[in-house]
Scaffold this active site. Structure first.
Site, PDB file in Angstrom:
ATOM      1  N   ALA A  32      26.372 -47.587 -68.845  1.00 35.15           N
ATOM      2  CA  ALA A  32      25.766 -48.696 -68.086  1.00 35.15           C
ATOM      3  C   ALA A  32      24.512 -49.147 -68.851  1.00 35.15           C
ATOM      4  O   ALA A  32      23.406 -49.202 -68.299  1.00 35.15           O
ATOM      5  CB  ALA A  32      25.458 -48.294 -66.655  1.00 35.15           C
ATOM      6  N   HIS A  37      18.032 -48.825 -72.876  1.00 36.13           N
ATOM      7  CA  HIS A  37      18.849 -48.017 -73.805  1.00 36.13           C
ATOM      8  C   HIS A  37      18.842 -48.638 -75.199  1.00 36.13           C
ATOM      9  O   HIS A  37      18.778 -47.932 -76.206  1.00 36.13           O
ATOM     10  CB  HIS A  37      20.309 -47.965 -73.339  1.00 36.13           C
ATOM     11  CG  HIS A  37      20.531 -47.234 -72.056  1.00 36.13           C
ATOM     12  ND1 HIS A  37      20.926 -47.860 -70.912  1.00 36.13           N
ATOM     13  CD2 HIS A  37      20.434 -45.906 -71.758  1.00 36.13           C
ATOM     14  CE1 HIS A  37      21.070 -46.960 -69.945  1.00 36.13           C
ATOM     15  NE2 HIS A  37      20.779 -45.773 -70.428  1.00 36.13           N
ATOM     16  N   SER A 186      19.873 -48.002 -64.923  1.00 36.31           N
ATOM     17  CA  SER A 186      21.286 -48.300 -64.626  1.00 36.31           C
ATOM     18  C   SER A 186      21.500 -48.399 -63.121  1.00 36.31           C
ATOM     19  O   SER A 186      22.450 -49.011 -62.656  1.00 36.31           O
ATOM     20  CB  SER A 186      22.185 -47.207 -65.197  1.00 36.31           C
ATOM     21  OG  SER A 186      21.946 -47.073 -66.574  1.00 36.31           O
TER      22      SER A 186
END
Ligand code: PAF
Length: 284
Positions: A32, A37, A186
């Site tokens: 996700a 990230h 997420s």
């Protein structure tokens, strides 16, 4: 082109071909993927010659009443993002491959894991350290990057690496925020419109406490009360903890001293649990 390695055997074969002198960077994730990230991938790219990410929603770190089954798994979109970021390889194992029947070994850090999320999510960090050590053993990275958003997770992993002599350098990537201050996560996709509107109060509470500290308030009880009073501005927010802790050991402190402090908050908006943090100090 991101090479997708779907089991331990293909990962091992890929790893064996990484030549001596090539610095391998690793970003473990549960997928996700969002901009937070992607900033970790960019950090790994700066620090290494070759970058591998992993996506594995690790059942061991979810409690029985947590969101394992509904955790978002947009795998095709994730692979596209890794491709666009120029990540060289993705390790995408199955649960059966990571935890074969009969696996009975767990890795547990016993100090830094105790307070904050450790106190309200029993077994969570044991699940994290177990999977992260397995991933380190499989990937054998030179450097691994984790997000400061999970500050306690970073501290626990740094301890584990130090205590168990794992030959990997740990880097922390800074928290990435929305324009209104909400830390990317997420889990933000679970928020209703109303909860999403209230969610930036977590960051506002951290900022209010940092301001109070800068204005001379060093008593950790009083600082935490200021944080809680900001969260109380919305009825939708149910605070789980608001704490001021030693930045390294995460131990309790009465006042913020020369070492500075970690401000850490966890709260529920509806059924969604969000965390955020800010480091203040150190002085001098
Ligand atoms: O931060 C995460 O996404 C997970 O806790 C990690 C480090 C990938 C271990 O499952």
């Amino acid at each position: 082109m991101t090479l997708v390695l779907r089991d331990k055997a293909s990962l091992r074969a890929w790893r064996a071909k990484v030549t001596e002198g090539t610095r391998l960077g690793f970003v473990p994730t549960m997928g996700a993927l969002h901009e937070g990230h992607m900033s970790l991938m960019a950090r790994a790219r700066e620090a290494a010659d070759l970058v591998i990410a992993s996506i594995f929603v690790n059942p061991l770190q979810f409690g029985p009443n947590e969101d394992l089954s509904r955790y978002p798994r947009p795998i095709e979109a994730d692979i596209d993002k890794l491709e666009a970021a120029g990540v060289d390889a993705l390790f995408l194992p199955s649960v059966e491959d990571m935890y074969p029947q009969g696996a009975s070994t767990l890795v547990e850090e016993t100090l830094v894991s105790g307070p904050l999320c450790g106190a309200v999510r029993p077994g969570h960090f044991r699940g994290v350290t177990t999977v992260v050590l397995k991933l380190f053993n499989l990937v054998q990275p030179h450097v691994a990057v984790f997000g400061q958003k999970d500050a306690q997770q970073c501290a626990v992993i740094e301890r584990m690496v130090r205590d168990l002599d794992v030959p990997v350098e740990i880097l922390r990537g800074p928290i990435v925020r929305e324009a209104d201050g909400l830390a990317l996560s997420s889990r933000n996709v679970y928020l209703s419109a109303e909860d999403r509107a209230a969610a930036p109060l977590l960051h506002k509470s951290l900022e209010a406490v940092a301001e109070a500290y800068a204005a001379g308030e060093h008593d950790t009880e009083k600082l935490a009360q200021i944080g809680l009073s900001v969260l109380a501005r919305s009825e939708r927010i149910k605070a789980q903890y608001w704490e001021v802790r030693d930045p390294e050991s995460l131990g309790a402190i009465a006042t913020v001293g020369m070492r500075g402090a970690l401000l850490a908050v966890a709260a529920y908006l509806g059924t969604t649990r969000l965390i955020d943090n800010l480091v203040i100090g150190p002085e001098g």
